[in-house]
Design an enzyme around this catalytic site. Structure first.
Site: not given
Ligand code: CMC
Length: 378
Positions: A261, A315
């Protein structure tokens, strides 16, 4: 005038002051008007939480009764809206159907009196009352069935499940669904809420505000990850396959859906509550293979990624709960919208109280003084 540094996605830019909700991502706290989400989930209900979000304080008994009564009274949708929805393609996405029908309400309730508290109240009541009816109607209409009329003797959540599944839900199912709505009602300024605020700032009508927020929620980066969680649990197929699947996916640098998140760096407080609800539901029916896979997966992800602040988000368990309640996976995001209407309306009202039209600036990266080339010379 000083122009601030450009930040893609406006990350960490305060775009408003708000007293509606608060998230502390390090401690895993979510509050509506200062009240913890755990307390609201266990002691309140969706309509009371909606009232709290929109009017800023908990209603007294007679205020809550009047609010519930008015919403019950406004649940039906006009036959002309039903006729319009019958013309929607049955293969269309339910979020597109919802956005169109929400916008259509503006055609029928066109009087716009944003400085009149009575008008504001009526718009709040109509939107909270009619959005669930429209979601359930499209689900039946796309199968060629007539929509079911709302039942005045059922509460908000029981009535929605009744209209959706064509039978009265058992009380536990209705109560669990109501908690799900409370959990999804508000979450500070995310993309759809910001969209609602920008639209509100032009002083357009509230139906356009909600239609615009629904359109924003529809994108895969916002609503919708719970649908992918279900697909992933099905792909994993067995508890034994959880750890090999996880290893493989991480090696391929793929994300695990339902984890991570932008704000929460601990387990999302909503995920904890949803997990308990899923457990209750599945215990009642003697267990469930996908729930067992989910529990094992959460454990394995925590071991692998917990040190990086990646934990289950809202989710991860919500899709399992919805499936068990008979909600098809392409209705997960419309159900999210039913709940989030409360938060969008709260932000609409807050925006109106301090309104200044949103008009950010940009850094121009194009060219200047370019001569026009006639078409035959290009
Ligand atoms: N599985 C594996 N690795 C992850 C995940 C995950 N679910 N989430 C983040 N990471 C890793 C990512 O690969 C990255 O690694 P590196 O630095 O080595 O490249 C690092 O953590 C940072 O990831 P990011 O995507 O830049 O982090 P963010 O804070 O921008 O993204 C997120 C948050 C929700 C978009 C992301 O965690 C994600 O895509 N999760 C899976 C989709 C999901 O479950 N979405 C629902 C979110 S909750 C909705 C709400 O609250 O409304």
């Amino acid at each position: 005038m000083t122009v601030c540094e450009y930040k893609p996605g406006l990350e960490n830019i305060a775009a408003a002051q708000s007293s509606i909700s608060h998230v502390d991502g390090k401690q895993g706290i979510l509050e509506y008007r200062g009240i913890g989400i755990e307390e609201l989930a266990s002691k309140s209900n969706f309509l009371e939480a909606a009232y709290l979000l929109i009017w800023g304080e908990l209603p007294r008994q007679e205020e809550l009764e009047a609010f519930e009564h008015d919403i019950r009274f406004h649940r039906r949708i006009k036959y002309r809206i039903r006729d319009m929805m019958k013309c929607f393609p049955e293969t269309g996405h339910p979020m597109d159907a919802l956005q169109t029908s929400a916008a259509a309400l503006g055609l029928f309730y066109s009087r716009r009196a944003l400085d009149n508290p009575q008008y504001i109240r009526e718009a709040v009541v109509r939107l909270l009352a009619k959005i669930p009816t429209m979601v359930a109607a499209f689900k039946l209409m796309r199968k060629g069935h007539d929509p079911i009329q709302p039942r005045d003797d059922l509460g908000y959540s029981a009535n929605f499940l009744y209209m959706l599944n064509e039978r009265e839900p058992d009380p536990l199912a209705a109560q669990i669904f109501d908690v799900c709505l409370t959990l999804h009602a508000e979450h500070t300024i995310n993309a759809s809420t910001f969209s609602a605020m920008v639209t509100a700032s032009t002083l357009t009508d509230p139906y356009a505000v909600i239609a615009s927020a629904v359109g924003t929620l529809a994108g895969p980066l916002h609503g919708g990850a719970n649908e992918e969680v279900i697909a992933m649990l099905k792909e994993i197929g067995s508890v034994e396959n959880v750890r090999p699947y996880l290893e493989d996916r991480l090696q391929r640098k793929e994300k695990i859906m339902g984890f991570g998140h932008r704000v929460y760096k601990v387990k999302d407080p909503r995920a904890k509550i949803l997990q308990n609800l899923a457990e209750q539901l599945f215990e009642q029916s003697g267990g469930n293979k996908y729930y067992e896979i989910a529990v094992e997966l959460e454990q394995a992800v925590e071991e692998k990624l917990g040190h990086r602040g990646i934990y289950a988000n809202v989710d991860f368990y919500s899709g399992l709960v919805y499936l068990k309640l008979g909600i098809p996976s392409d209705l997960f995001t419309p159900v999210f919208a039913i709940a989030r209407v409360a938060g969008w309306l709260a932000h609409w009202k807050e925006q109106l109280a301090v309104n200044r039209i949103f008009r950010p600036t940009q850094e121009y990266t194009g060219t200047h003084n370019v001569s026009y080339i006639p078409i035959e010379e290009r």
